[in-house]
Structures are given as structure tokens and as C-alpha cells.
Design a protein around this motif. Structure first.
Motif, PDB file in Angstrom:
ATOM      1  N   LEU A   1      -7.625   6.348  15.029  1.00 55.25           N
ATOM      2  CA  LEU A   1      -8.390   5.291  15.649  1.00 55.25           C
ATOM      3  C   LEU A   1      -9.766   4.887  15.393  1.00 55.25           C
ATOM      4  N   GLU A   2     -10.535   6.215  15.105  1.00 55.88           N
ATOM      5  CA  GLU A   2     -11.770   5.921  14.688  1.00 55.88           C
ATOM      6  C   GLU A   2     -11.885   5.478  13.225  1.00 55.88           C
ATOM      7  N   TRP A   3     -11.060   6.062  12.258  1.00 54.33           N
ATOM      8  CA  TRP A   3     -10.988   5.753  10.950  1.00 54.33           C
ATOM      9  C   TRP A   3     -10.952   4.034  10.897  1.00 54.33           C
ATOM     10  N   ILE A   4     -10.070   3.491  11.621  1.00 57.68           N
ATOM     11  CA  ILE A   4      -9.581   1.930  11.751  1.00 57.68           C
ATOM     12  C   ILE A   4     -10.658   1.323  11.996  1.00 57.68           C
ATOM     13  N   GLN A   5     -11.621   1.901  13.216  1.00 57.36           N
ATOM     14  CA  GLN A   5     -12.803   1.151  13.490  1.00 57.36           C
ATOM     15  C   GLN A   5     -13.895   1.216  12.416  1.00 57.36           C
ATOM     16  N   LYS A   6     -13.933   2.201  11.714  1.00 57.71           N
ATOM     17  CA  LYS A   6     -14.695   2.341  10.656  1.00 57.71           C
ATOM     18  C   LYS A   6     -14.416   1.456   9.772  1.00 57.71           C
ATOM     19  N   ILE A   7     -13.116   1.331   9.121  1.00 59.00           N
ATOM     20  CA  ILE A   7     -12.610   0.386   8.278  1.00 59.00           C
ATOM     21  C   ILE A   7     -13.222  -1.198   8.621  1.00 59.00           C
ATOM     22  N   ILE A   8     -12.988  -1.476   9.971  1.00 56.72           N
ATOM     23  CA  ILE A   8     -13.292  -2.792  10.387  1.00 56.72           C
ATOM     24  C   ILE A   8     -14.785  -3.081  10.340  1.00 56.72           C
ATOM     25  N   ASN A   9     -15.666  -2.074  10.911  1.00 54.92           N
ATOM     26  CA  ASN A   9     -17.235  -2.159  10.571  1.00 54.92           C
ATOM     27  C   ASN A   9     -17.508  -2.350   9.250  1.00 54.92           C
ATOM     28  N   THR A  10     -17.073  -1.279   8.319  1.00 61.26           N
ATOM     29  CA  THR A  10     -17.443  -1.456   7.034  1.00 61.26           C
ATOM     30  C   THR A  10     -16.662  -2.591   6.184  1.00 61.26           C
ATOM     31  N   VAL A  11     -15.510  -2.736   6.043  1.00 67.59           N
ATOM     32  CA  VAL A  11     -14.989  -3.852   5.258  1.00 67.59           C
ATOM     33  C   VAL A  11     -14.888  -5.282   5.801  1.00 67.59           C
ATOM     34  N   GLY A  12     -14.972  -5.244   7.283  1.00 70.57           N
ATOM     35  CA  GLY A  12     -15.262  -6.504   7.766  1.00 70.57           C
ATOM     36  C   GLY A  12     -14.208  -6.695   8.893  1.00 70.57           C
ATOM     37  N   THR A  13     -14.585  -7.694   9.960  1.00 71.54           N
ATOM     38  CA  THR A  13     -13.835  -8.149  10.946  1.00 71.54           C
ATOM     39  C   THR A  13     -12.606  -8.647  10.418  1.00 71.54           C
ATOM     40  N   ASP A  14     -12.548  -9.455   9.501  1.00 69.91           N
ATOM     41  CA  ASP A  14     -11.263  -9.998   9.012  1.00 69.91           C
ATOM     42  C   ASP A  14     -10.201  -9.088   8.008  1.00 69.91           C
ATOM     43  N   SER A  15     -10.503  -7.706   8.429  1.00 68.35           N
ATOM     44  CA  SER A  15      -9.671  -6.809   7.624  1.00 68.35           C
ATOM     45  C   SER A  15      -8.162  -6.911   7.982  1.00 68.35           C
ATOM     46  N   ARG A  16      -7.553  -6.732   7.259  1.00 68.10           N
ATOM     47  CA  ARG A  16      -5.935  -6.767   7.452  1.00 68.10           C
ATOM     48  C   ARG A  16      -5.527  -5.194   7.076  1.00 68.10           C
ATOM     49  N   ILE A  17      -4.878  -4.170   8.205  1.00 64.98           N
ATOM     50  CA  ILE A  17      -4.872  -2.943   7.729  1.00 64.98           C
ATOM     51  C   ILE A  17      -3.235  -2.636   7.697  1.00 64.98           C
ATOM     52  N   THR A  18      -2.891  -1.762   7.034  1.00 67.16           N
ATOM     53  CA  THR A  18      -1.705  -1.300   6.957  1.00 67.16           C
ATOM     54  C   THR A  18      -1.682   0.300   7.056  1.00 67.16           C
ATOM     55  N   LEU A  19      -0.778   0.928   8.250  1.00 72.19           N
ATOM     56  CA  LEU A  19      -0.920   2.476   8.341  1.00 72.19           C
ATOM     57  C   LEU A  19       0.361   3.115   7.474  1.00 72.19           C
ATOM     58  N   PHE A  20       0.062   3.835   6.690  1.00 74.76           N
ATOM     59  CA  PHE A  20       1.191   4.634   5.869  1.00 74.76           C
ATOM     60  C   PHE A  20       0.908   6.226   5.859  1.00 74.76           C
ATOM     61  N   GLY A  21       2.159   6.843   6.046  1.00 75.84           N
ATOM     62  CA  GLY A  21       2.175   8.411   6.106  1.00 75.84           C
ATOM     63  C   GLY A  21       3.469   9.039   5.687  1.00 75.84           C
TER      64      GLY A  21
ATOM     65  N   ASN B   1       4.098  -7.482   2.284  1.00 74.45           N
ATOM     66  CA  ASN B   1       3.632  -8.839   1.963  1.00 74.45           C
ATOM     67  C   ASN B   1       4.312  -9.666   3.118  1.00 74.45           C
ATOM     68  N   ARG B   2       5.547  -9.269   3.331  1.00 71.83           N
ATOM     69  CA  ARG B   2       6.173  -9.998   4.443  1.00 71.83           C
ATOM     70  C   ARG B   2       5.471 -10.170   5.948  1.00 71.83           C
ATOM     71  N   TYR B   3       4.739  -8.643   6.056  1.00 68.90           N
ATOM     72  CA  TYR B   3       4.185  -8.494   7.298  1.00 68.90           C
ATOM     73  C   TYR B   3       2.469  -8.490   7.556  1.00 68.90           C
ATOM     74  N   ILE B   4       1.811  -8.553   6.461  1.00 65.86           N
ATOM     75  CA  ILE B   4       0.458  -8.376   6.505  1.00 65.86           C
ATOM     76  C   ILE B   4      -0.248  -9.495   7.394  1.00 65.86           C
ATOM     77  N   ALA B   5       0.296 -10.546   7.380  1.00 65.79           N
ATOM     78  CA  ALA B   5      -0.163 -11.502   8.325  1.00 65.79           C
ATOM     79  C   ALA B   5       0.309 -11.762   9.606  1.00 65.79           C
ATOM     80  N   TYR B   6       0.952 -10.793   9.833  1.00 67.41           N
ATOM     81  CA  TYR B   6       1.732 -10.621  11.387  1.00 67.41           C
ATOM     82  C   TYR B   6       0.849  -9.860  12.498  1.00 67.41           C
TER      83      TYR B   6
END
Length: 316
Positions: free
Chosen positions: A146-166, A306-311
Motif C-alpha cells: 500500500l505504501e509502495w503504491i502511494q509512493k508511485i502515485i506521489n512520484t510518477v503522478g496522480t494520473d498513474s495507472r497501476i497493475t499489481l503482479f506477483g 490492455n483490456r482492463y488498464i482503464a477499468y
């Protein structure tokens, strides 16, 4: 007769002492931090050259080291960030497997980099360069993500689109993360061979690897973990967390996985409430789906994102 009676009285204590020693050994083996990545299984040695070529590729990239809790040595977390060649606000967070680290996911990093994404490769607690004494099997790690996600938003931008992969433990980590309140920038999830819950996974591996029964060992390990980490192993459940998920999720699993049984995929798939897909990879063992056919893997992953990045559920 007196000797027999004395023996019968002392035997439970001897058995209990032996059990306690075994439980501590099991806990140390399963939960203690790892500073060196163990060798891969014999069945995957055939991929070793390819694996190291990916690692070398990652070392040659212009990466950045990101940190959380920088001023707290006992809680400091480290991640490797690789920006896309062309500027983008689309980012993939890659969660590594048990006793791995971000570097061991270099093959997936290259795949996503080729697809045009920024990539973040965290080292989980008690893995790699991150601090931590004990492995949490994704449970406390989900809060770090959750903190890494927030760091991406703070660093990359509030218009970030994030995919979680594991993958493996990382697959379970993003599955468990799915049950948390995620910012709207998180759009979709891909979980490769994640377990349904750690209680069943430990019971399964205890029998398969050590030929030991679930009782009394798993409850005893759980008790020890509550003393050392403060959470009950029954909490570590992808299924329970997925019940709260509304995001699109792609489940990937090898048909011949003998480490995380296919039944766990079925349980995870049934639990989630969002759009969902599953891809069973023929002849793949645990975490082998990418290696069997990297091109097919890349195609499946790219098509799903590609089908869900805008979801986002609020817009649907």
C-alpha cells in the motif's frame, strides 16, 4: 512394573520436548529471514542460463533505488525502480516469491519493460536488502505494498495507472492486497500460482516435504508466530481477502504444480467478486508458466492489461 509406570509417566514429557524442538526448527526453516536466494529446484535448472541473462540485463538498466522508512533501520524497505524507455504513468508493481527478492523477478521486469511500463521491484520484509527478521508470507507485506503504491502515485503522478503482479508468494501477496482499500490508480491484478491460505499451504508442504501431520505442528507453529509476529496464520488468507476484491484479476497456474495445488487456484478464483479470468498452463510446474513459453505468457499478460488498464469499479 514400577519401571514401566515411571517410563509411561516420563514419555509424554519426552515427546513434548521433541515436538517443541521440531516446531522451533520448522519455524526457523520457514520464517527466518533469507539473505541468500536458495538454489532453484532441479527441474528448473534447465532455465538457469536464461535466468541469469535476465538478471544481467536488469543490472545493465538505469534503475533507481527506492526506500520506505529510510530513517528506521529495523523497518527500512528497499525496491528497484525501472522507468519505461518512453515516459508513461503506467506502472507494474512486481511481488517476488518465497525466499526470493526483486532481482529474482528480472525476467518479468524485462517483459513489462518491453511492453512499455515502468516497473517497481520491491524486496519484501526479511528478503533481499529490506529489513525484517521474519517472513510474513505476504500478510504484513500487503500493507507495505500500500505504501509502495502511494509512493508511485506521489512520484510518477496522480494520473498513474497501476497493475499489481506477483508469482507464488508474490501471487498470494497481491491477492491479499486486493482485499484492502486501494486507490483508484490501481486498475488490475495478475496472480501467478498464489496459495489460497498459508495454513493449508503449510499443512500440505509439511506432509509432502517432511512427512509430518498437520497436528500438532501447524497449530504449534501458529502459536510461536503469534508470539513473534503478532498475527494468527489463519489470517493469512488469499480467499478471505479476495472476497472483498472488485478489481479485474487474471489467475495463472501450472497444471502440474505440486507446490501450490491447482485446487488453491479454484478456491481463489471462486472467491473474487470482480471481473476474473484464469489461464491454466499445460505441463507447467510451480512458477514455471513463464519459462515454458515466454512469448505466450507475454501475450496473455499484455492482452489482459490492455483490456482492463482503464477499468475502475466506480466507473462501471
Amino acid at each position: 512394573m514400577k519401571k514401566l509406570t515411571a517410563m509411561s509417566l516420563t514419555m509424554p514429557a519426552v515427546v513434548a520436548a521433541g515436538t517443541d524442538e521440531m516446531v522451533r526448527h520448522l519455524y526457523k526453516f520457514a520464517f527466518n529471514r533469507v539473505d541468500e536466494v536458495p538454489e532453484t529446484s532441479a527441474e528448473k535448472q534447465k532455465y538457469a542460463d536464461d535466468y541469469y541473462s535476465y538478471v544481467n540485463w536488469l543490472h545493465d538498466q538505469p534503475t533507481e533505488m527506492w526506500q520506505l522508512h529510510q530513517m528506521e533501520p529495523k523497518h527500512r524497505l528497499i525496491a528497484t525502480y525501472l522507468a519505461a524507455e518512453e515516459p508513461t504513468t503506467d506502472t507494474v508493481i512486481i511481488a517476488h516469491g518465497y525466499k526470493g527478492n526483486g532481482e529474482t523477478m528480472a525476467n518479468y521486469a524485462k517483459m513489462f519493460h518491453e511492453l512499455g511500463y515502468n516497473v517497481l521491484l520491491p524486496d519484501d520484509r526479511a528478503h533481499g536488502k529490506s529489513a525484517g527478521k521474519y517472513i510474513t508470507f505476504g500478510w504484513l507485506d500487503r500493507l507495505d505494498y500500500l505504501e509502495w503504491i502511494q509512493k508511485i502515485i506521489n512520484t510518477v503522478g496522480t494520473d498513474s495507472r497501476i497493475t499489481l503482479f506477483g508469482v507464488s508468494m508474490g501471487g498470494a501477496t497481491v491477492e491479499m492486497l486486493s482485499g484492502e482499500k486501494l486507490p483508484e490508480q490501481v486498475r488490475c491484478i495478475i496472480a501467478d500460482c498464489g496459495y489460497s491460505n498459508i495454513n493449508d499451504e503449510m499443512s500440505y508442504l509439511l506432509k509432502k516435504t517432511f512427512h509430518l501431520p498437520k497436528y500438532p505442528f501447524v497449530p504449534a507453529v501458529d502459536f510461536l508466530n503469534r508470539q513473534r509476529q503478532g498475527f494468527d496464520l489463519k489470517q493469512v488468507s488469499s480467499v478471505e481477502q479476495l472476497k472483498h476484491n472488485r478489481l479485474p484479476i487474471l489467475f495463472i497456474h501450472g497444471q502440474k504444480d505440486a507446490y501450490v495445488p491447482v485446487e488453491m487456484l479454484i478456491d481463489n478464483y471462486a472467491a473474487t467478486k470482480g471481473p476474473k479470468e484464469k489461464w491454466m498452463v499445460e505441463n507447467a510446474t510451480h512458477a514455471e508458466s513463464f519459462w515454458i513459453d515466454p512469448a505466450a505468457y507475454k501475450e496473455h499478460v499484455a492482452d489482459f492489461i490492455n483490456r482492463y488498464i482503464a477499468y475502475h469499479p466506480s466507473a462501471n
